[in-house]
Motif scaffolding. Structure first.
Motif, PDB file in Angstrom:
ATOM      1  N   ALA A 135      -7.725 -12.172  36.273  1.00 50.96           N
ATOM      2  CA  ALA A 135      -8.462 -10.663  35.720  1.00 50.96           C
ATOM      3  C   ALA A 135      -8.932 -10.493  35.444  1.00 50.96           C
ATOM      4  O   ALA A 135      -9.772  -9.758  35.032  1.00 50.96           O
ATOM      5  CB  ALA A 135      -7.314  -9.443  36.686  1.00 50.96           C
ATOM      6  N   ARG A 138     -12.472 -12.217  34.331  1.00 51.16           N
ATOM      7  CA  ARG A 138     -13.043 -12.306  35.032  1.00 51.16           C
ATOM      8  C   ARG A 138     -13.688 -10.952  35.355  1.00 51.16           C
ATOM      9  O   ARG A 138     -14.109 -10.775  35.943  1.00 51.16           O
ATOM     10  CB  ARG A 138     -13.345 -12.872  36.848  1.00 51.16           C
ATOM     11  N   ASP A 140     -15.750  -6.755  35.340  1.00 49.22           N
ATOM     12  CA  ASP A 140     -16.951  -7.154  35.248  1.00 49.22           C
ATOM     13  C   ASP A 140     -16.735  -5.172  35.053  1.00 49.22           C
ATOM     14  O   ASP A 140     -15.852  -4.656  35.236  1.00 49.22           O
ATOM     15  CB  ASP A 140     -18.187  -7.547  35.745  1.00 49.22           C
ATOM     16  N   THR A 143     -14.952  -3.852  38.042  1.00 54.07           N
ATOM     17  CA  THR A 143     -13.359  -4.509  38.339  1.00 54.07           C
ATOM     18  C   THR A 143     -12.965  -3.580  37.012  1.00 54.07           C
ATOM     19  O   THR A 143     -12.051  -3.139  38.231  1.00 54.07           O
ATOM     20  CB  THR A 143     -13.955  -5.609  38.075  1.00 54.07           C
ATOM     21  N   ALA A 176      -8.716  -7.497  41.550  1.00 52.70           N
ATOM     22  CA  ALA A 176     -10.105  -8.272  40.565  1.00 52.70           C
ATOM     23  C   ALA A 176      -9.798  -9.474  40.201  1.00 52.70           C
ATOM     24  O   ALA A 176     -10.779  -9.892  38.974  1.00 52.70           O
ATOM     25  CB  ALA A 176      -9.342  -7.060  39.900  1.00 52.70           C
ATOM     26  N   THR A 177      -8.978 -10.685  40.389  1.00 54.69           N
ATOM     27  CA  THR A 177      -8.807 -11.536  40.864  1.00 54.69           C
ATOM     28  C   THR A 177     -10.576 -12.142  40.706  1.00 54.69           C
ATOM     29  O   THR A 177     -10.290 -13.602  40.303  1.00 54.69           O
ATOM     30  CB  THR A 177      -7.997 -12.772  40.938  1.00 54.69           C
ATOM     31  N   GLY A 178     -10.934 -11.862  42.016  1.00 57.58           N
ATOM     32  CA  GLY A 178     -11.682 -12.385  42.975  1.00 57.58           C
ATOM     33  C   GLY A 178     -11.780 -13.927  43.320  1.00 57.58           C
ATOM     34  O   GLY A 178     -12.111 -14.280  44.354  1.00 57.58           O
ATOM     35  N   ASN A 179     -10.338 -13.741  43.530  1.00 62.37           N
ATOM     36  CA  ASN A 179      -9.357 -15.072  44.221  1.00 62.37           C
ATOM     37  C   ASN A 179      -9.106 -14.471  45.647  1.00 62.37           C
ATOM     38  O   ASN A 179      -7.984 -14.087  45.721  1.00 62.37           O
ATOM     39  CB  ASN A 179      -8.466 -16.067  43.523  1.00 62.37           C
TER      40      ASN A 179
END
Length: 251
Positions: A135, A138, A140, A143, A176-179
């Motif tokens: 997180a 990555r 932004d 986030t 928030a990891t985008g995963n």
């Protein structure tokens, strides 16, 4: 929006399967259809053949085909619509439903000797520090705002401990990891914790420490300090594990 039948009203063809008798036939049919759905050979909205047609295609009885469709329906991969234009249609997989199903299964298993609460906490220790690092790498502006807001969320009068909000912070961090896979793996564990911990047994000062840890982790993520975010989350989970494993804290 429910899937719409093809304009022609015809059913999609399905690949044939040589059914093996070593496993229940309906499981084999369901497995093959699931494979075709997940591979995109049967995309969302596709009308499947009816039970009789499926039975002929796979060389099984109509009741076996019906049971296979029930399995897929329980996994939210197909949906049956009634009416003249009805039938069984392929559904779009919904991550929220996957999380709910896994959480329910874990909730049942943790009540048995096969899965102990310590197993969930150990899995969390392996997962969430790495998620905090990712997180931070990555993050932004959007986030960062979401993570900070979750860390600073006021306690609800209906939950003076703030426990629900604390778990929401962990969910926000996973997202928030985008995963998506990290969220799918971590959220069910948090859902079990949400329902099983006897929050009344935890002193207020312990929750104050949790709040402080969340704010620290949020700032590390906001500043992109991946190593510090990972270390702070690991220390936090270790402390939570000590807290959760006290006698009498589990329902």
């Amino acid at each position: 929006m429910p899937p719409q039948p093809p304009a022609s009203g015809t059913s999609a063809p399905v690949a044939h399967l040589r059914v093996q008798r070593v496993r229940p036939a309906y499981r084999q049919v369901a497995d093959e259809l699931r494979t075709q759905i997940l591979a995109g050979a049967l995309p969302a909205g596709t009308r499947l053949p009816n039970e009789a047609e499926l039975g002929r295609a796979f060389g099984v009885s109509r009741s076996t085909a019906r049971e296979a469709l029930r399995v897929l329906s329980s996994q939210h991969l197909v949906e049956t619509l009634r009416g003249v234009q009805g039938g069984t249609f392929v559904s779009e997989p919904d991550p929220a439903r996957v999380v709910e199903d896994v959480g329910s299964a874990l909730g049942v298993l943790v009540m048995t000797p096969r899965l102990h609460v310590s197993d969930l906490l150990e899995a969390r220790l392996l997962l969430e520090p790495a998620a905090a690092r990712l997180a931070a790498q990555r993050a932004d502006a959007e986030t960062v705002e979401a993570v900070r807001a979750a860390a600073a969320a006021p306690r609800d009068d209906r939950d003076p401990s703030g426990f629900v909000g604390h778990l929401d912070f962990h969910t926000t961090l996973l997202m928030a990891t985008g995963n998506l896979m990290l969220t799918l793996m971590g959220q069910p564990v948090n859902d079990v914790l949400r329902t099983r911990l006897r929050r009344a047994g935890v002193e207020a000062r312990e929750w104050d420490k949790v709040d402080a840890c969340h704010r620290e982790i949020a700032e590390h993520i906001a500043e992109g300090r991946a190593g510090e975010a990972e270390e702070a989350m690991r220390d936090h989970i270790v402390e939570l594990r000590r807290l959760y494993e006290r006698d009498g804290f589990w329902a």
